[in-house]
Motif scaffolding. Structure first.
Motif, PDB file in Angstrom:
ATOM      1  N   ASN A 154       0.840  -1.197   0.000  1.00 20.15           N
ATOM      2  CA  ASN A 154       0.000   0.000   0.000  1.00 20.15           C
ATOM      3  C   ASN A 154       0.874   1.245   0.000  1.00 20.15           C
ATOM      4  O   ASN A 154       1.927   1.275   0.645  1.00 20.15           O
TER       5      ASN A 154
ATOM      6  N   VAL B 297       0.787   5.775  -0.236  1.00 22.01           N
ATOM      7  CA  VAL B 297       0.132   7.069  -0.408  1.00 22.01           C
ATOM      8  C   VAL B 297       0.595   7.620  -1.745  1.00 22.01           C
ATOM      9  O   VAL B 297       1.791   7.634  -2.025  1.00 22.01           O
TER      10      VAL B 297
ATOM     11  N   GLY C 270      -4.413  21.494 -15.185  1.00 20.25           N
ATOM     12  CA  GLY C 270      -5.746  22.024 -15.420  1.00 20.25           C
ATOM     13  C   GLY C 270      -6.858  21.211 -14.796  1.00 20.25           C
ATOM     14  O   GLY C 270      -8.038  21.486 -15.019  1.00 20.25           O
ATOM     15  N   ASN C 271      -6.489  20.188 -14.004  1.00 19.74           N
ATOM     16  CA  ASN C 271      -7.521  19.289 -13.482  1.00 19.74           C
ATOM     17  C   ASN C 271      -7.293  18.936 -12.016  1.00 19.74           C
ATOM     18  O   ASN C 271      -7.765  17.906 -11.539  1.00 19.74           O
ATOM     19  N   GLY C 272      -6.560  19.787 -11.304  1.00 18.18           N
ATOM     20  CA  GLY C 272      -6.367  19.536  -9.878  1.00 18.18           C
ATOM     21  C   GLY C 272      -5.548  18.292  -9.605  1.00 18.18           C
ATOM     22  O   GLY C 272      -4.867  17.757 -10.479  1.00 18.18           O
ATOM     23  N   HIS C 273      -5.622  17.810  -8.373  1.00 22.03           N
ATOM     24  CA  HIS C 273      -4.841  16.635  -7.987  1.00 22.03           C
ATOM     25  C   HIS C 273      -5.665  15.774  -7.038  1.00 22.03           C
ATOM     26  O   HIS C 273      -6.693  16.209  -6.519  1.00 22.03           O
ATOM     27  N   VAL C 274      -5.208  14.562  -6.864  1.00 20.59           N
ATOM     28  CA  VAL C 274      -5.855  13.633  -5.944  1.00 20.59           C
ATOM     29  C   VAL C 274      -4.774  13.000  -5.083  1.00 20.59           C
ATOM     30  O   VAL C 274      -3.731  12.584  -5.597  1.00 20.59           O
ATOM     31  N   THR C 275      -5.031  12.947  -3.781  1.00 22.78           N
ATOM     32  CA  THR C 275      -4.175  12.170  -2.884  1.00 22.78           C
ATOM     33  C   THR C 275      -4.981  10.960  -2.448  1.00 22.78           C
ATOM     34  O   THR C 275      -6.144  11.084  -2.064  1.00 22.78           O
ATOM     35  N   ARG C 276      -4.362   9.790  -2.552  1.00 23.54           N
ATOM     36  CA  ARG C 276      -5.118   8.581  -2.277  1.00 23.54           C
ATOM     37  C   ARG C 276      -4.190   7.494  -1.757  1.00 23.54           C
ATOM     38  O   ARG C 276      -2.973   7.587  -1.891  1.00 23.54           O
ATOM     39  N   LEU C 277      -4.808   6.464  -1.153  1.00 25.43           N
ATOM     40  CA  LEU C 277      -4.044   5.270  -0.833  1.00 25.43           C
ATOM     41  C   LEU C 277      -4.258   4.302  -1.983  1.00 25.43           C
ATOM     42  O   LEU C 277      -5.399   4.036  -2.384  1.00 25.43           O
ATOM     43  N   VAL C 278      -3.178   3.768  -2.542  1.00 23.31           N
ATOM     44  CA  VAL C 278      -3.288   2.820  -3.648  1.00 23.31           C
ATOM     45  C   VAL C 278      -2.579   1.532  -3.268  1.00 23.31           C
ATOM     46  O   VAL C 278      -1.741   1.499  -2.370  1.00 23.31           O
TER      47      VAL C 278
ATOM     48  N   ASN D 192      -7.099  -5.280  -4.216  1.00 22.11           N
ATOM     49  CA  ASN D 192      -6.948  -3.851  -3.965  1.00 22.11           C
ATOM     50  C   ASN D 192      -6.827  -3.654  -2.459  1.00 22.11           C
ATOM     51  O   ASN D 192      -7.805  -3.367  -1.773  1.00 22.11           O
TER      52      ASN D 192
ATOM     53  N   ASP E 164      -5.870  -1.456  -0.580  1.00 25.22           N
ATOM     54  CA  ASP E 164      -6.232  -0.187   0.066  1.00 25.22           C
ATOM     55  C   ASP E 164      -7.654  -0.237   0.606  1.00 25.22           C
ATOM     56  O   ASP E 164      -8.001   0.472   1.536  1.00 25.22           O
ATOM     57  N   SER E 165      -8.501  -1.099   0.001  1.00 26.22           N
ATOM     58  CA  SER E 165      -9.894  -1.192   0.436  1.00 26.22           C
ATOM     59  C   SER E 165     -10.358  -2.625   0.644  1.00 26.22           C
ATOM     60  O   SER E 165     -11.444  -2.843   1.162  1.00 26.22           O
TER      61      SER E 165
ATOM     62  N   ARG F 183      -4.469  10.830 -12.915  1.00 26.14           N
ATOM     63  CA  ARG F 183      -5.302  12.025 -12.885  1.00 26.14           C
ATOM     64  C   ARG F 183      -5.220  12.650 -14.265  1.00 26.14           C
ATOM     65  O   ARG F 183      -4.156  13.101 -14.706  1.00 26.14           O
TER      66      ARG F 183
ATOM     67  N   GLY G 101      -4.028   0.727   4.999  1.00 26.37           N
ATOM     68  CA  GLY G 101      -5.043  -0.085   4.326  1.00 26.37           C
ATOM     69  C   GLY G 101      -6.427   0.132   4.914  1.00 26.37           C
ATOM     70  O   GLY G 101      -6.777   1.228   5.330  1.00 26.37           O
ATOM     71  N   ARG G 102      -7.221  -0.938   4.901  1.00 22.97           N
ATOM     72  CA  ARG G 102      -8.583  -0.892   5.455  1.00 22.97           C
ATOM     73  C   ARG G 102      -8.573  -1.534   6.826  1.00 22.97           C
ATOM     74  O   ARG G 102      -8.097  -2.648   6.989  1.00 22.97           O
TER      75      ARG G 102
ATOM     76  N   SER H 190     -11.558   2.544   4.747  1.00 23.20           N
ATOM     77  CA  SER H 190     -10.562   2.210   3.720  1.00 23.20           C
ATOM     78  C   SER H 190      -9.556   3.342   3.568  1.00 23.20           C
ATOM     79  O   SER H 190      -9.761   4.445   4.067  1.00 23.20           O
ATOM     80  N   ASN H 191      -8.481   3.061   2.833  1.00 22.80           N
ATOM     81  CA  ASN H 191      -7.493   4.085   2.468  1.00 22.80           C
ATOM     82  C   ASN H 191      -6.902   4.783   3.670  1.00 22.80           C
ATOM     83  O   ASN H 191      -6.668   5.986   3.651  1.00 22.80           O
TER      84      ASN H 191
ATOM     85  N   LEU I   8      -8.244   8.583   3.557  1.00 24.90           N
ATOM     86  CA  LEU I   8      -8.464   9.456   2.412  1.00 24.90           C
ATOM     87  C   LEU I   8      -9.766   9.120   1.698  1.00 24.90           C
ATOM     88  O   LEU I   8     -10.102   7.949   1.512  1.00 24.90           O
TER      89      LEU I   8
ATOM     90  N   GLU J  11     -10.228  10.335  -1.350  1.00 27.31           N
ATOM     91  CA  GLU J  11      -9.721  10.162  -2.711  1.00 27.31           C
ATOM     92  C   GLU J  11     -10.496  10.949  -3.757  1.00 27.31           C
ATOM     93  O   GLU J  11     -10.587  10.554  -4.917  1.00 27.31           O
ATOM     94  N   ASN J  12     -11.055  12.076  -3.348  1.00 25.36           N
ATOM     95  CA  ASN J  12     -11.664  12.964  -4.328  1.00 25.36           C
ATOM     96  C   ASN J  12     -10.622  13.944  -4.850  1.00 25.36           C
ATOM     97  O   ASN J  12      -9.633  14.250  -4.169  1.00 25.36           O
TER      98      ASN J  12
ATOM     99  N   SER K 112      -8.975  17.524  -5.970  1.00 26.95           N
ATOM    100  CA  SER K 112      -8.949  18.833  -5.314  1.00 26.95           C
ATOM    101  C   SER K 112      -9.962  19.778  -5.938  1.00 26.95           C
ATOM    102  O   SER K 112     -10.409  20.719  -5.287  1.00 26.95           O
ATOM    103  N   ASN K 113     -10.339  19.532  -7.192  1.00 25.05           N
ATOM    104  CA  ASN K 113     -11.330  20.390  -7.851  1.00 25.05           C
ATOM    105  C   ASN K 113     -12.687  19.695  -7.991  1.00 25.05           C
ATOM    106  O   ASN K 113     -13.437  19.977  -8.913  1.00 25.05           O
TER     107      ASN K 113
END
Lengths: 362, 362, 362
Positions: A31, A33, A40-48, A80, A82-83, A342, B127-128, B171-172, B193, B195-196, B198-199
């Motif tokens: 896992n 971060v 032009g489309n922002g960013h995402v922080t996630r657990l993968v 997966n 992360d979930s 993204r 993780g979860r 999760s995450n 997280l 995981e959405n 930023s925009n």
């Protein structure tokens, strides 16, 4: 990447038969971060999951049949982690065969699901397995084709954008692999079925059929292979042709490859790519770097790009590591096709990715 | 509840490395005949899983890294052993992330899916995993938060009715757990997280983000903990704050807790609850009883209720038991919110539940 | 078919407790190239799983409780090893309960999911298990009810065409099995719940309820059993009544059965069938042959047919075999109902099937 575990049969009681009656349970939980950003489309922080090695759970085993023959099985599920969700597979090598249909959820043995018969003549293997072309496509990527540094961000983009399902693995396959005693020569061929009826409408009776072949040569520190794969689709065959190799100097391992990806529709889209990469051990760690470039023809949309990726893996043991990777994708011209997860919204904009993770194999 | 099994690596052959290379396969199969009845809405008799301990299949292991460090993994799947179906997980801690989308079917590692690095400084876990607030919410329930006697029938009802996804597991997540050498002090913090991007539209960029913390103290027969959890949602943050404790007198173990559940929308709904419970060993058996009361404010709808539950577990071994539980939920005022699985249709009506089951752990 | 593997607990360290603490991991991977052809509808060539033995992955174990008592569990998942996808189960024994809803994808323990308590009085078993009627229906099929030679192509066609979900396995069941010490007499009864509410609309409150019973006698080379099963459905109860037996002469084993399948709707559809079969060992191989005939009444649609199947299994070991089967189905009159997987489009047309496969059990 995986340390294997024998589930001993009648352990201690019948040692003599242990070798011929074992199942190996194996897997990876990885896992990380991850931050991905598209211009032009922002960013995402996630657990993968799987930014260093894909998270998985598998079962495999081999039976000695005597006379140099053996039978074996291998079922391996992506997880997966992360979930806890499973990963989807594909039942017919076509877009209609994604299973579960919604794109994931329940566990499937999507990574491999095969039964084999082997001898000194080679191996016959039936089921779902890697496309031969993918084995070469991924052979020169220091990032193992996962995480933000994966060169599949560029090399698989044409097929992915066209909905091709056979860029990595293929279901319903009958494969033959060369034996391991050919002086370093290795290779395999695969024929896989799309499972459409002979009277399917619109000339789709061969859709999802896949043929692939690979040949390689390994000698000491040197390794090179070439591969070709074609998936028949009425909307335009999907074709991959790759050559990749590596040389391990000890203090550094260099790798390079050239890759052609084609969609043979009315407009014959094509992407020609190349990559160079290196890994270098540093104490308990491993430095990794790669540069990948891809160029599409006009029919494919002229989406060109280059990616640079840098990473470091710190091994806490053979099975466990912490790691980080950064990568930058430079979309050329008006391209918005390439990213690490993204989407890019500004024509020609850059995309960036960062992984910081923990990987444990069992 | 679970008896553990070591899958020995190269058993008998390399005993010296056994400790550092093992995978534990574990699980529970628990099926019960259950009758649930909601006033004005008939009743249902069904076979259910997990009325004493949730049915599950899991794999976990630990690797000794030396120097007091270790790495470990834990993947654990819920199994609906009445039908063989899997249980759903959630990929983003929001209602959109239920996976498989249809609400269950294929196996997922919904109960836990983590990789950890631990030392004398504590444990980092990715993780979860359980929400810290849930660990305290469930700590004073003699019925282990499962079956018709579960106090989650009342304590989780506000969140469940609003679609909250983080009442039990998250999760995450990136979690930190205190080490076990702090003189009985234990605790953990978790940041997860959503995981959405930023925009993301409508101020939902933080939706599904979860923060939780828990601190407790265990000394001999005494155990107490407090916890807090908050899940960010544009439609109204979901917040839980709990304190629960227990004292084991030997012939009887007493437990009690107070719980606040909030949905911080324009109308700030809140449910304030408390519970008392007891377990008492009787020969090979265990008597269990609890009383739980919940009171909502006007913004939440004034749905008040009380539940009384009684049960008996007859242990046939450490791993196997037969058991029965009965419970009565008294919906107050015009409430129809609370039940054991069969909705109440008559305002202020009662709901009842009965479990008779067999639980086996492996 | 399955060779079993003990996952030893604390192997070598605590041998004395080994017997009471083991989990068996088992399975089959069986993939075959299959061609099926329906008159007037072309043909399909595909890779299928389980044409000799259904591909699966399972976990089971038994705990000795002392005093002649034991507890056990068994969870077994079907695996579509041609693609890695899982197989669907059913949660309520009705068409609405297929899970995953889309008809497959994620892994489920669809083949069996039970917990048991056993003694010299017999066995109490809770969960998902074979319908007793199916155990007799499949007892006289030399092809084990799988592959193109399965007599279920004919015997289950009426129920399948009406959407019956309980022809093979039943969820939510409470079963009782006779002990094994009754001088060759064996049998079981099962009662399973449809889990509808008592106030379900349209008289469907009992839908999915199943009752089944089976009794048999085994003595030396002789084996005979009779079974009956009824699934309650407001649209018309689904009923099976079967008698089947076999006698093993050593050089050949003969088997025969008679089968009645009914849908008790306003038009009381009925199919009366019979089958004869034989297996004969030839060195390391096994020849197999069967003939099956089915006749529907006018209410069911007068769809009559006969099937002949021939096959050969070459055993490479007890666990591994290569095999082939061919079968021909002769649809009588205007029937298009019966096939091996490719529908017949020409009234009264024939259907053919061919399997060539590799099966490995672990």
């Amino acid at each position: 990447m995986k340390k294997l575990f024998m589930l001993s049969t009648l352990a201690c009681v019948a040692m003599g038969v242990q070798a011929q009656s074992s199942v190996t349970l194996f897997g990876v939980v990885d896992n990380a971060v991850q931050n991905v950003r598209g211009a032009g489309n922002g960013h995402v922080t996630r657990l993968v999951q799987g930014a260093n090695a894909s998270s998985r759970l598998g079962f495999r085993g081999t039976e000695d049949l005597g006379g140099g023959m053996s039978a074996s099985f291998w079922i391996e599920a992506g997880v997966n982690t992360d979930s806890g969700a499973g990963a989807a597979t594909n039942t017919n090598n076509q877009a209609s065969g994604v299973s579960p249909a919604a794109g994931g959820g329940g566990l499937t043995f999507n990574r491999r699901s095969t039964v084999s018969l082997a001898g000194n003549w080679g191996e016959l293997r039936l089921g779902r397995d890697f496309a031969p072309s993918y084995l070469t496509l991924s052979a020169a990527d220091p990032f193992g084709n996962v995480g933000v540094g994966s060169n599949f961000n560029l090399l698989g983009a044409l097929g992915t954008s066209k909905g091709a399902q056979t860029g990595v693995r293929v279901s319903n396959s009958v494969g033959y692999l060369l034996p391991s005693n050919l002086g370093g020569i290795y290779g395999n061929v695969m024929y896989a079925l799309g499972e459409n009826a002979s009277n399917a409408p619109g000339g789709t009776s061969s859709d999802g059929r896949h043929f692939g072949a690979r040949i390689g040569w390994r000698a000491g520190a040197f390794d090179i292979s070439g591969a070709h794969g074609r998936t028949t689709l009425a909307a335009g065959d999907y074709v991959q042709t790759d050559v990749a190799g590596s040389y391990d100097f000890g203090f550094v391992k260099l790798m390079a490859g050239v890759y052609r990806e084609e969609v043979r529709a009315a407009a014959k889209g094509r992407a020609d790519s190349w990559s160079v990469g290196a890994t270098a051990p540093v104490g308990a760690g491993l430095l990794r770097a790669s540069y990948t470039s891809t160029n599409q023809n006009a029919e494919a949309g002229n989406n060109d790009a280059a990616m640079i990726a840098l990473g470091y893996v710190h091994n806490l043991s053979k099975r466990t590591a912490i790691y980080t990777t950064i990568s930058l994708i430079d979309n050329k011209g008006a391209s918005v096709l390439y990213n690490q997860g993204r989407a890019v919204a500004s024509p020609g904009g850059n995309a960036t990715g960062l992984d910081i993770g923990l990987r444990h194999a069992f």
